[in-house]
Every structure is written in C-alpha cells, then in structure tokens.
Design an enzyme around this catalytic site. Structure first.
Site, short mmCIF file in Angstrom:
data_model
loop_
_atom_site.label_atom_id
_atom_site.label_comp_id
_atom_site.label_asym_id
_atom_site.label_seq_id
_atom_site.Cartn_x
_atom_site.Cartn_y
_atom_site.Cartn_z
N LYS A 64 -11.46 -7.85 -2.05
CA LYS A 64 -10.38 -7.53 -2.51
C LYS A 64 -9.80 -10.09 -3.71
O LYS A 64 -8.91 -9.97 -4.30
CB LYS A 64 -9.18 -7.83 -2.36
N GLU B 75 -10.52 6.51 -6.18
CA GLU B 75 -9.92 8.24 -5.99
C GLU B 75 -10.76 8.79 -7.21
O GLU B 75 -11.34 10.08 -6.83
CB GLU B 75 -8.68 8.02 -6.13
N THR C 239 -1.97 0.95 -5.22
CA THR C 239 -1.96 1.33 -5.94
C THR C 239 -1.62 2.44 -6.26
O THR C 239 -0.68 3.06 -5.23
CB THR C 239 -3.76 1.55 -5.52
N PHE D 56 0.78 -1.04 -0.05
CA PHE D 56 0.27 -0.02 0.35
C PHE D 56 1.06 1.27 -0.10
O PHE D 56 0.77 2.44 0.43
CB PHE D 56 -0.89 -0.49 1.32
N THR E 279 -7.66 -10.77 -9.21
CA THR E 279 -6.53 -9.88 -9.32
C THR E 279 -6.20 -10.39 -10.78
O THR E 279 -5.20 -11.86 -11.03
CB THR E 279 -5.54 -10.06 -8.22
N ARG F 68 -11.32 7.89 5.91
CA ARG F 68 -11.25 8.48 7.58
C ARG F 68 -11.46 9.52 8.26
O ARG F 68 -11.57 10.35 9.20
CB ARG F 68 -10.23 7.63 8.28
N GLN G 158 -15.64 -3.72 1.54
CA GLN G 158 -14.44 -3.41 1.66
C GLN G 158 -14.76 -2.42 2.34
O GLN G 158 -14.86 -2.65 4.20
CB GLN G 158 -13.62 -2.81 0.77
N GLU H 158 -1.28 -1.28 -10.43
CA GLU H 158 -0.19 -1.95 -9.27
C GLU H 158 0.75 -1.72 -10.37
O GLU H 158 0.74 -2.50 -11.11
CB GLU H 158 -0.77 -2.91 -8.27
N TYR I 46 -13.16 -3.96 6.54
CA TYR I 46 -12.36 -3.93 6.62
C TYR I 46 -11.73 -3.49 7.89
O TYR I 46 -10.32 -4.12 8.13
CB TYR I 46 -11.28 -2.70 4.82
N GLU J 111 -7.52 -1.38 -9.46
CA GLU J 111 -6.16 -0.48 -8.90
C GLU J 111 -5.64 -1.11 -9.98
O GLU J 111 -4.89 -2.20 -9.81
CB GLU J 111 -6.20 -1.68 -7.49
N HIS K 229 -2.17 7.73 -3.25
CA HIS K 229 -3.18 6.13 -3.53
C HIS K 229 -3.75 6.38 -1.49
O HIS K 229 -5.11 6.73 -1.09
CB HIS K 229 -3.30 5.36 -3.92
CA LIG Z 1 -4.06 -2.70 -3.70
MG LIG Z 2 -7.32 -8.29 -5.32
#
Ligand SMILES: [Ca+2]
Ligand SMILES: [Mg+2]
Ligand SMILES: [Ca+2]
Ligand SMILES: [Mg+2]
Ligand code: NI
Lengths: 436, 436
Positions: B266, B379, B365, B138, B270, B152, B253, B214, B257, B212, B143
């Site tokens: 998630k 985002e 991300t 992360f 992927t 938050r 999520q 990545e 989470y 995302e 991100h």
């Molecule tokens: Ca990720």
């Molecule tokens: Mg995944």
C-alpha cells in the site's frame, strides 16, 4: 584501540566520549530557541553558537551550510548527507583532541567555550527530528517468536513470511516524544474474556500497559517515489540510531490487531532518546545478525556479514514506592535482530515507497533467549501469568501508575571511549477520568 | 432548494457550483508559487490574489489571517477552525451571487476578475495539505466482508471486532500524491503458490495491481496527546473530504499482511483529488450509515443518526488501447459505511493519539452489495477468478500497464447546484527494470 586524549574534561564512563559525538536539539533557560548541539561528556556543544563564534573556521566544506545548526531539528543537517556528517564529527573530535590541530577553535578560546559549552544539566533536549513518517519493524526474532507463542500458539508462532522479509508496519509519527515526556495510561476497547463465545468488548483503562525495548534509526536521504533503494546504497540513507520505547497497550492490541495490525494499542506514545548516535560512530561495533536459515532473496542480501550492532541494552524500572525501588529488569543486546537497518530500509522501498530525511524506523522489540533478556513485560510475565520481581519485594505483571521505565544502551568496554545512547525514559501517569 | 443564481458563468452540471466552493492549492505557468484557491465552475479563484486585491474587504474576521491564502498548503487555513471556514465559504458564495451585497469585491471589479479568476485548464493543482500522518480505515462493511471471504473464507470474513470499532491502520503519508500523478507498477515479494507446503516467495513485478475507491477526510484541529476527542466534538475537527484511491498490490499484500497488516502493498502511492469539499458543503447530503447490529460502546455513539454522506461514486477505467476504451466499472455510494468520519476520528484518539491539522483519514474501500458496485478489482474479479468486461471487447482481472483509473464523486441532482469532487485519476506506468 585506546581512547584519544582530550584537553576537555570528559568523565570516565561517560556515554558521550570523544569516540561518540552524538547529535541532538537543545534549548536553555536563557536561550529558548531550539538548535543543534552535540553531547560531549557532561556537556553539550551548542553548534549554532560554535558556528557563530567561527568555530568551524578550519572546516571549509561546512561553511555554505552553517545555517543548518540554527534549525529546530536535525532534518536539514541530516539532508546534507553522510560525508558531511562524518566531516563534522571528525572535525569536532579534532577540536577536542589534546593535540588538536586547531586550538584557536575552542581549546584556547575561553570566550567561545563559555558561549558554546553548556552543562547537560542546564540543557533541555527536544525531539531531534521533525518526523515525517515512522515505521516500526518486528525483526527481533526472539520477541516475534515469544509474542507469536502467546497470541497464536507454537504452530503459528512465526508466520511463513517472517524469515523472508523484515516484517513491519506503519506507525504514528505525531506521538513520538522525547525522553522524559510523561506517558498517560490510555483507555480503550478491551475483550475481558477472550474465550467467551460472544465477543463483546468493554471500555476500560488499559490494564496491560507495557514497554518495548527497541532501536530506532533516522533516515537522512530521500529516494524518489517509485525508485527502490538498492541494498548496497542503503547505508548512505541512515543517519544514526536512538533508543526507542514503543509503549504498548497489550489488552487493546489483542482485541484490535486482527486483521490490519496494531493501531490504538501503539499510537498514544513512542519515546526516543534525545542524542542521535551517528552510524559512523557505531561502525566499530558491527557484528553478525541472527543467522537466517531461509533463502534470502537477492535484493536483501548484504555484502558485509556484519550489519547489526553490539549494543549492550538494559531496561530499568523505578516504582513510585517512597523508597524508590529500582531494578534492572532486562539485559540484552542490539545484535538479536534477524535483519539489519539497511535491509529494513531497502525492503521499505522495494515497492517504491519514498523515504525522506527525518523518517524514523524502529527495529521491533529486542529480546535475547532467556526471560531476563526479554525487552517487554508481555514476554517476561508471559502475558500476566507470572510476575517480574522488583527490589523491595515489589512485583509486576504490567506497568503500574507512577512506574518509570528507563532504557539505556552503550557500545564498548573502554570506560574512556564508550559510544552510548544515554537514557530513554518515561513515567506512567494515571489515566484521565473520561466523562464519556 | 433551487440553485442560487450567479452573475458569473458556471456551466450546468459543474461539480463546482455555488453550493460547493471547495478549497485547493494551485499554481500557474506565470505564477509558479503554490497558493490557496477555490474552484467555481470552470475556474479557480486565486485567494492570494483575491486577498491582495482587497476582495475580502467586507469580511473583517479573516483580515488578521489573510496570509494563510499565500501558503503552499491548506494547513494554516484549516487550523483557523470551522467557524472561519464557514465564514469564508459563505462570503465567497455571496460575492458570486447575482444579488451580491458586495459587488465591488469582484462583480464590478474587472481588474481583480482578471487577476484572480483563472481557467481551470491553465491551473496546476498540488497536494492540498502537507500531510503529517495518514490513517486508512476499513469501514466499508461490504468491502470488508468481500475481502474477508477471499482471504479467510466465510467463517472469519468479518473479525469479531469489526462491528465494535472502526478498524484502521496507519498508512504512509509521504507517498500520498495528487490526482494526475502517474503510478509505477511495483516489484515485491509474492508467494506464487500459496497452497504449497513450503512457502517460498519470489521477487516479481506486481501481477495483481488494484485500485481502492475511498473517501478521505482532512483534520483541521489538533488535540493534545493523551486527550481523546469526544464524539460530540469530532465534527469540529473535520475540515473536508476528498476522493482517495488507495492503490494496492494484492499479491504483495496477501504474502506480507499477517500479522501486522498491509505495508509494502500500500505504501507506493495513494492518490487524492485536489479540491477539498468542506464538511459544511456536504451537510445537506447527510444520510444514515449502514445499520450496526452490535451494541456500540457509548464513546462511539452519535447524537445525529445521519452521519455519512449520499455521494454518488463512480470508477472509470480507460485502457491504453488505440481506440481509448473507457468503461464505468463501478457505481456506488458514500453511504455504504458502517462508521462515520466523526466515529473514526474519535476512535483514533481514544487511547490518546494526537491528531494535527493536515492529517488524512481514509474511509476504506466503499462497495455496495452487487459486483458492479464494488470499489476494487479484487472484489469484482473475485481475486482474479473472473474477468471484468471493458468496452471494445477488452477485459481485466487486475490493472494493466497504461490503464488509467478515474474516481468521481458528486452529491445532488440539481444540475445547477451540484456539490462534487471533480476527479481523482492515475495512470499505471510499466515497472522499472531493476538490476537487483
Ligand atoms: Ca484501503
Ligand atoms: Mg496507498
Ligand atoms: Ca514495536
Ligand atoms: Mg508507539
Ligand atoms: Ni432546489
């Protein structure tokens, strides 16, 4: 139900009675290739040798599949599906029964007895499965509440989602090890003074090394990616259970776990017991889970009220003192779960995650309601505020170097028909000296 | 540095120039067994066929190991170690060079050209590795800040630990799929009204399905459990990089989470690009990471300031509209990371976690500072508050059924010497109708 008599000598009080027949992977000094076995009393029955010696002559359904017993993991056997696991277990029970219908399989075959029945003391146990993915849940409600209390206070002890879904996270598969493997005290980032305004961590040996008493369940059935497993089918995917110790570095965990969960605090080692007790063997010990006072969504509702197991669980701590002080520090029970393994499994797949034979699901720490029923030192010492008393005048907040933690679990009270897990043990080695 | 000329026709602008030589796993209609290949221009060089045809005659160091090219994954090749990866890549570059020192290997060997050089359009790519464990970090600071802001608020957008350690969590290995695999819209638990006093979730199709952007890195070297990899040795453990799309169900999520991190949100899929670009090939594109204004602990300090890569990254969205509207919705760069892959790898092992060849590390991300540089719709749409404009008058907050997301990444500007990743693509299938 009284115990079925056997022609074979099974010691009273053995976890591996004729009512059990757990599966594992063994090797011996004279035959070092790992292979499949079952535990029976003080012995392992080497199923590769048993199959080679025509022991399965009277069980034709297994004939096309006997190569699975020569594999170094249970994955292939597990993938055959629960009807075959049941058939093999029942057949082995019949082979060992005093009134066996097939005495020539083993009872009257002393050559094959010699080849296939090995004293457990001569046997090395290996990890029973090649674990593809390991997921740790958090469904021991009392533990979740106790941890929440310590880390977040009473207002947020249980998060709003807790009673609506089996909370879980992905764990580390590579570091799951078999009982007896030493665990080295880790180093990591630690926030020495959590109440300081300026939060700067130090690099240090873990000072709050802990165990977690859990049950683990192995998956035996694959589901396709994108296709959830309905709750009514979830039991078909569960091979059997083991004891699981999710070693935890509490000081590392406290600093790292927000917002993405535990990582380094948990990934240095997870110990499991070597003999996997089939879900079939546990069936007579099913009991109701902790009552859930939330409205459970339909996809998680089970038909049978009884879906967790009455397993007497215990944690023993043996210190490195010369006198070898040993104390039972936890006594609790496998029933203290809010969600069952079928519910965990179904929830795991609900967005489409594909499970595979050999995947491992941990229950989360199992705690009763009193301190001495708690499955971690975090709870018993209230995060280091109080001490846990050990025999010989020793005391602990967290684990010290040389401490050996042993989990045991057993179902039933008839000393001739116990269904037990044996032991799950690990000893703490001192931290390495790191030159960085 | 000008491009090295080749006797082989490599189209201008190809991601797979002679400067690249990425590795993957392929099969063809006429030869369905998956095996190792490299991509070169519009072709794959089948290394199993190349080895069988004596193509490696002039590279003696690989002779004892040529069986690795017939494996269905890169795990065995990767485990040979970086010096051998380098030797094989350099040798293949030499084989394709106009002034090749070994013309008989391929340049003048038309029979072997026919057997081993396959048009990419005839080739099926498979997952390049058998992935033991997958970890998602992360470390895309922008991100992390943007997500923190959304979930938050600004006060806790970045947690106190963020600049002290590469935050990461264990992901799901079984559901990592290769580019082109469809992704089914998941169902899951969603809290429809997060501000309600009484938090009761509903069961629903995901309404906030996201991608995302990545980078992924594959591990090539095992470390023993209990023995951290020092930062100075971490690069030796990194085989190469791919593009990675960490599909995310944002509504699932948000509800699940806290406190243990993302799980079902998630684990349904992927996607990674099929051709793994060796760390060697990326070496010339090293740049400085985002400046870290915190005091970094010594175990994470790197000698070389340049430790991330200048990779031009892009996300394209193609809708299911008849007209096939396609828009580039993100342009960003691989340099926008706070921590490098060597730092992530070292941190991963610091408490003693054992890595294995084939383990996959995701970067998290990658986002720049403006909206159009953001690597997720979360985002770009500010969690659904604004819309992202697509050509043809379409707009999106999150992904719709039939949408196809394509990540691309490329290093360099010399059209004859690009080091690119090709594409990482996936199309959203409508959710299943579940009868539970
Ligand atoms: Ca990720
Ligand atoms: Mg995944
Ligand atoms: Ca745990
Ligand atoms: Mg663990
Ligand atoms: Ni140039």
């Amino acid at each position: 139900m009284s115990a079925r008599p056997s022609w074979f000598s099974i010691p009273r009080g053995s976890h591996f009675s004729l009512a059990n027949i757990p599966f594992g992977i063994i090797s011996t000094a004279s035959s070092t290739t790992p292979r499949v076995a079952v535990a029976i009393g003080d012995h392992a029955l080497d199923l590769a040798a048993f199959a080679a010696g025509n022991g399965f002559a009277a069980l034709s359904t297994i004939h096309p599949h006997q190569a699975v017993f020569s594999q170094p993991s249970l994955n292939a056997f597990a993938a055959l599906g629960r009807p075959l696991h049941s058939a093999v277990r029942s057949y082995i029970q019949a082979v060992f029964a005093a009134d066996t219908p097939c005495p020539e399989a083993l009872k009257t075959n002393s050559a094959l007895q010699k080849q296939s029945l090995l004293p457990l003391t001569d046997v090395q146990c290996h990890l029973p499965f090649k674990i593809g993915d390991y997921t740790d849940f958090f469904v021991g409600l009392n533990h979740a509440y106790n941890c929440g209390l310590i880390f977040r206070g009473p207002a947020n002890a249980l998060q709003p989602n807790y009673k609506h879904l089996p909370v879980g996270y992905h764990g580390r598969a590579s570091s799951v090890v078999v009982s007896g493997t030493p665990i080295r005290r880790p180093h990591g980032q630690i926030l020495t003074n959590p109440s300081a305004e300026n939060k700067v961590p130090t690099f240090s040996q873990c000072k709050k090394l802990d165990f977690e008493l859990e049950l683990g369940a192995f998956v035996c059935r694959a589901n396709n990616r994108g296709e959830p497993v309905p709750i009514g089918k979830a039991e078909e995917s569960l091979f059997g259970l083991v004891l699981l110790n999710d070693w935890s570095a509490r000081d590392v965990q406290a600093w790292e776990y927000v917002p993405l969960g535990p990582f380094n605090a948990k990934n240095f080692g997870t110990t499991i017991s070597p003999w996997v007790v089939l879900t079939d063997a546990l069936e007579p010990f099913k009991v109701k889970a902790i009552e859930n006072d939330a409205q459970v969504l339909p996809y998680l509702r089970e038909k049978d009220e009884k879906s967790v197991y009455d397993i007497q669980l215990q944690v023993d701590l043996k210190t490195s003192a010369q006198s070898g002080n040993t104390s039972t520090i936890t006594k609790t029970n496998g029933r203290h779960l809010l969600w069952s393994f079928p519910q965990m499994l179904t929830h795991h797949t609900i967005t489409g995650c594909n499970l595979q034979p050999g995947d491992l699901l941990g229950s989360g720490t199992i705690s009763g309601t009193s301190l001495s029923e708690c499955g971690s030192l975090l709870e018993q010492s209230e995060n280091g505020k109080t001490t846990v008393h050990i025999s010989g005048g020793e005391e602990r907040t967290f684990l010290q170097d040389g401490d050996e933690v042993t989990l045991t679990g057993v179902c039933g009270s008839d000393e001739e028909a116990l269904v037990g897990f044996g032991q799950c043990t690990g000893k703490i080695e001192p931290a390495l000296t790191l030159d960085f």
